[in-house]
Design a protein around this motif. Structure first.
Motif, PDB file in Angstrom:
ATOM      1  N   ASN A  10       0.831  -1.212   0.000  1.00 33.66           N
ATOM      2  CA  ASN A  10       0.000   0.000   0.000  1.00 33.66           C
ATOM      3  C   ASN A  10       0.859   1.253   0.000  1.00 33.66           C
ATOM      4  O   ASN A  10       1.899   1.286   0.660  1.00 33.66           O
ATOM      5  CB  ASN A  10      -0.851   0.098   1.282  1.00 33.66           C
ATOM      6  CG  ASN A  10      -1.927  -0.959   1.354  1.00 33.66           C
ATOM      7  OD1 ASN A  10      -2.384  -1.461   0.336  1.00 33.66           O
ATOM      8  ND2 ASN A  10      -2.341  -1.291   2.566  1.00 33.66           N
ATOM      9  N   ASP A  12       0.748   4.581   1.806  1.00 31.09           N
ATOM     10  CA  ASP A  12       0.056   5.091   2.990  1.00 31.09           C
ATOM     11  C   ASP A  12       0.015   6.616   2.960  1.00 31.09           C
ATOM     12  O   ASP A  12       1.060   7.275   2.861  1.00 31.09           O
ATOM     13  CB  ASP A  12       0.803   4.669   4.267  1.00 31.09           C
ATOM     14  CG  ASP A  12       0.567   3.211   4.635  1.00 31.09           C
ATOM     15  OD1 ASP A  12      -0.204   2.518   3.933  1.00 31.09           O
ATOM     16  OD2 ASP A  12       1.155   2.760   5.639  1.00 31.09           O
ATOM     17  N   GLY A  37       3.669   1.342   2.773  1.00 24.06           N
ATOM     18  CA  GLY A  37       3.108   0.529   3.843  1.00 24.06           C
ATOM     19  C   GLY A  37       2.403  -0.694   3.292  1.00 24.06           C
ATOM     20  O   GLY A  37       2.724  -1.203   2.219  1.00 24.06           O
ATOM     21  N   GLY A  38       1.386  -1.092   4.015  1.00 22.58           N
ATOM     22  CA  GLY A  38       0.731  -2.367   3.737  1.00 22.58           C
ATOM     23  C   GLY A  38       1.270  -3.342   4.779  1.00 22.58           C
ATOM     24  O   GLY A  38       2.490  -3.374   5.014  1.00 22.58           O
ATOM     25  N   LYS A  39       0.365  -4.096   5.408  1.00 22.13           N
ATOM     26  CA  LYS A  39       0.854  -5.024   6.430  1.00 22.13           C
ATOM     27  C   LYS A  39       1.875  -5.985   5.830  1.00 22.13           C
ATOM     28  O   LYS A  39       2.844  -6.364   6.475  1.00 22.13           O
ATOM     29  CB  LYS A  39      -0.317  -5.789   7.049  1.00 22.13           C
ATOM     30  CG  LYS A  39      -1.236  -4.862   7.822  1.00 22.13           C
ATOM     31  CD  LYS A  39      -2.284  -5.591   8.604  1.00 22.13           C
ATOM     32  CE  LYS A  39      -3.399  -4.641   9.015  1.00 22.13           C
ATOM     33  NZ  LYS A  39      -2.951  -3.448   9.731  1.00 22.13           N
ATOM     34  N   ASN A  42       5.260  -4.083   5.221  1.00 20.05           N
ATOM     35  CA  ASN A  42       5.895  -3.777   6.516  1.00 20.05           C
ATOM     36  C   ASN A  42       6.478  -5.040   7.145  1.00 20.05           C
ATOM     37  O   ASN A  42       7.580  -5.022   7.712  1.00 20.05           O
ATOM     38  CB  ASN A  42       4.874  -3.182   7.505  1.00 20.05           C
ATOM     39  CG  ASN A  42       4.254  -1.892   7.005  1.00 20.05           C
ATOM     40  OD1 ASN A  42       4.829  -1.204   6.175  1.00 20.05           O
ATOM     41  ND2 ASN A  42       3.065  -1.564   7.506  1.00 20.05           N
ATOM     42  N   ALA A  91      -3.741   3.234   1.670  1.00 20.95           N
ATOM     43  CA  ALA A  91      -4.387   3.359   2.979  1.00 20.95           C
ATOM     44  C   ALA A  91      -4.449   4.828   3.361  1.00 20.95           C
ATOM     45  O   ALA A  91      -3.498   5.581   3.118  1.00 20.95           O
ATOM     46  CB  ALA A  91      -3.588   2.588   4.028  1.00 20.95           C
ATOM     47  N   ILE A 103      -7.331   3.344  10.284  1.00 19.15           N
ATOM     48  CA  ILE A 103      -6.872   3.084   8.911  1.00 19.15           C
ATOM     49  C   ILE A 103      -8.035   2.687   8.005  1.00 19.15           C
ATOM     50  O   ILE A 103      -8.821   1.805   8.345  1.00 19.15           O
ATOM     51  CB  ILE A 103      -5.822   1.933   8.909  1.00 19.15           C
ATOM     52  CG1 ILE A 103      -4.640   2.289   9.816  1.00 19.15           C
ATOM     53  CG2 ILE A 103      -5.349   1.626   7.492  1.00 19.15           C
ATOM     54  CD1 ILE A 103      -3.537   1.225   9.888  1.00 19.15           C
ATOM     55  N   LEU A 105      -8.682   1.224   4.222  1.00 16.23           N
ATOM     56  CA  LEU A 105      -7.923   0.567   3.146  1.00 16.23           C
ATOM     57  C   LEU A 105      -8.642   0.614   1.801  1.00 16.23           C
ATOM     58  O   LEU A 105      -9.864   0.478   1.747  1.00 16.23           O
ATOM     59  CB  LEU A 105      -7.743  -0.913   3.470  1.00 16.23           C
ATOM     60  CG  LEU A 105      -6.784  -1.313   4.576  1.00 16.23           C
ATOM     61  CD1 LEU A 105      -6.866  -2.821   4.780  1.00 16.23           C
ATOM     62  CD2 LEU A 105      -5.365  -0.901   4.231  1.00 16.23           C
ATOM     63  N   GLU A 136      -4.940  -8.982   3.833  1.00 15.63           N
ATOM     64  CA  GLU A 136      -5.137  -7.791   2.995  1.00 15.63           C
ATOM     65  C   GLU A 136      -5.071  -8.125   1.509  1.00 15.63           C
ATOM     66  O   GLU A 136      -5.012  -7.227   0.682  1.00 15.63           O
ATOM     67  CB  GLU A 136      -4.089  -6.710   3.331  1.00 15.63           C
ATOM     68  CG  GLU A 136      -4.415  -5.973   4.605  1.00 15.63           C
ATOM     69  CD  GLU A 136      -3.506  -4.775   4.877  1.00 15.63           C
ATOM     70  OE1 GLU A 136      -2.535  -4.551   4.140  1.00 15.63           O
ATOM     71  OE2 GLU A 136      -3.782  -4.072   5.851  1.00 15.63           O
ATOM     72  N   ASP A 243       3.295  -5.001  12.868  1.00 22.17           N
ATOM     73  CA  ASP A 243       4.014  -5.635  11.752  1.00 22.17           C
ATOM     74  C   ASP A 243       5.487  -5.837  12.121  1.00 22.17           C
ATOM     75  O   ASP A 243       6.095  -6.861  11.791  1.00 22.17           O
ATOM     76  CB  ASP A 243       3.925  -4.754  10.493  1.00 22.17           C
ATOM     77  CG  ASP A 243       2.484  -4.535  10.053  1.00 22.17           C
ATOM     78  OD1 ASP A 243       1.653  -5.442  10.266  1.00 22.17           O
ATOM     79  OD2 ASP A 243       2.177  -3.461   9.511  1.00 22.17           O
ATOM     80  N   ALA A 279       5.065   3.959   8.514  1.00 18.74           N
ATOM     81  CA  ALA A 279       4.870   2.506   8.543  1.00 18.74           C
ATOM     82  C   ALA A 279       6.225   1.832   8.353  1.00 18.74           C
ATOM     83  O   ALA A 279       6.993   1.674   9.303  1.00 18.74           O
ATOM     84  CB  ALA A 279       3.868   2.096   7.474  1.00 18.74           C
TER      85      ALA A 279
HETATM   86  O1  RIB Z   1      -0.248  -2.278   9.873  1.00 18.94           O
HETATM   87  C1  RIB Z   1      -0.112  -1.008   9.304  1.00 18.94           C
HETATM   88  C2  RIB Z   1      -0.510  -1.046   7.867  1.00 18.94           C
HETATM   89  O2  RIB Z   1      -1.893  -1.331   7.765  1.00 18.94           O
HETATM   90  C3  RIB Z   1      -0.344   0.255   7.124  1.00 18.94           C
HETATM   91  O3  RIB Z   1       0.932   0.395   6.566  1.00 18.94           O
HETATM   92  C4  RIB Z   1      -1.479   0.248   6.114  1.00 18.94           C
HETATM   93  O4  RIB Z   1      -1.084   0.243   4.788  1.00 18.94           O
HETATM   94  C5  RIB Z   1      -2.319  -0.963   6.475  1.00 18.94           C
HETATM   95  O5  RIB Z   1      -2.092  -2.023   5.660  1.00 18.94           O
END
Ligand code: RIB
Length: 307
Positions: A10, A12, A37-39, A42, A91, A103, A105, A136, A243, A279
């Motif tokens: 993602n 962010d 970002g993005g879980k 990360n 996000a 957050i 998404l 996700e 994360d 993130a």
């Molecule tokens: O855990 C944090 C993440 O959650 C962020 O970076 C966001 O993109 C969401 O995926």
């Protein structure tokens, strides 16, 4: 052990706010900070910075060109990524004055994985290692099944929690990485103390990492349960703290550390992450984590064996 992370990617958009926007309210933010970002991303970065060999699989869409570079500059193998013309995941994150976040998404290309891409990725990766997943992306259940068929270990961070998780073949998982909300929903219980006993019974193959935010974490593995608390540190931004915890914890358990050592590493890394904005940018280097531990900078923290 190598890690293959079929993970979300993602961009962010992080807005500093006085408070989270409320229904019907229009509010000006105090600043915007854009970062990767993005879980999934990360966790790949955290696992790689900790010292794992990490391969990130996923789909990078339009607008997400920085994501591949970010993974790569942090030591993650990006050769399994594919690019698509559709819009990338993103996000919208509000961070309040206390460093807490909320957050929203947009899945974008994270939701466009195909069985063909997944199979091809597994073929290239081979049959040894651990497959890491978050909730996700699409086809999470299929990836768990396919990984299992190929003799790969699996770990699912069931975030963000939704009804789809309960339809995944959870009995095939080697690791559940859940917070108390996710844990209760998967176990089907109302009380936090019931999560572990129910998960152990329902999913005998599964080891569990239960994260409890500012109260620490509990780990159940190989018949033993350990509990760790938290350091009292300044909170700047909690985004990606979980994360960071997951990535560092996996490093510990996959690289011969004891569970108490893995919990201590993960707790220290995430304490560093919450002291920094962003993130993936907040994930610390292993040497920073080691220094804090060596110098006992955050104070003592013990890991208790609870049964
Ligand atoms: O855990 C944090 C993440 O959650 C962020 O970076 C966001 O993109 C969401 O995926």
């Amino acid at each position: 052990m190598k890690i293959l992370n079929f993970g979300s990617l993602n961009m962010d958009y992080v807005y500093s706010v006085d408070h989270f926007v409320e229904p019907g309210e229009t509010m000006s933010s105090m600043g915007l900070f854009v970062n990767c970002g993005g879980k999934g991303l990360n966790q790949s970065i955290a696992a790689a910075k900790a010292g794992n060999e990490v391969y990130h699989a996923g789909l990078v869409g339009k607008g997400g060109e920085a994501l591949e570079e970010k993974l790569s500059e942090n030591g993650v193998d990006v050769s399994l990524l594919h690019k698509l013309e559709e819009s990338c995941g993103h996000a919208i994150i509000q961070v309040d004055q206390k460093g807490q976040n909320c957050i929203l998404l947009y899945g974008g290309t994270n939701q466009l994985l195909t069985k063909e891409y997944i199979n091809e990725t597994f073929d290239k990766f081979g049959n040894q290692g651990l497959v890491l997943l978050q909730n996700e992306t699409n086809l999470v259940g299929y990836i768990i099944e396919e990984a299992n068929k190929r003799g790969l270990k699996t770990a699912l961070n069931a975030a963000p929690m939704n009804a789809k998780v309960l339809g995944y073949p959870l009995e095939l998982l080697d690791w559940f990485i859940v917070n108390e909300v996710e844990g209760k929903q998967i176990a089907g219980c109302d009380r936090e103390e019931d999560i572990l006993p129910i998960l152990k019974e329902k999913y005998p193959r599964g080891n569990v990492l239960l994260t409890l935010g500012s109260r620490g974490a509990i780990c159940y593995t190989q018949g033993e349960t350990y509990k760790i608390g938290c350091y009292q540190v300044e909170v700047v931004d909690t985004t990606a703290a979980g994360d960071t915890f997951s990535g560092y914890f996996l490093y510990g358990v996959l690289n011969g550390k004891t569970v108490p050592e893995a919990l201590l590493l993960a707790t220290t890394a995430s304490a560093l992450a919450i002291g920094k904005k962003g993130a993936s940018d907040s994930v610390p280097l292993k040497k920073e984590v080691d220094k804090i531990l060596e110098e006992n900078k955050f104070g003592p923290l013990t890991v208790e064996k609870i049964n």
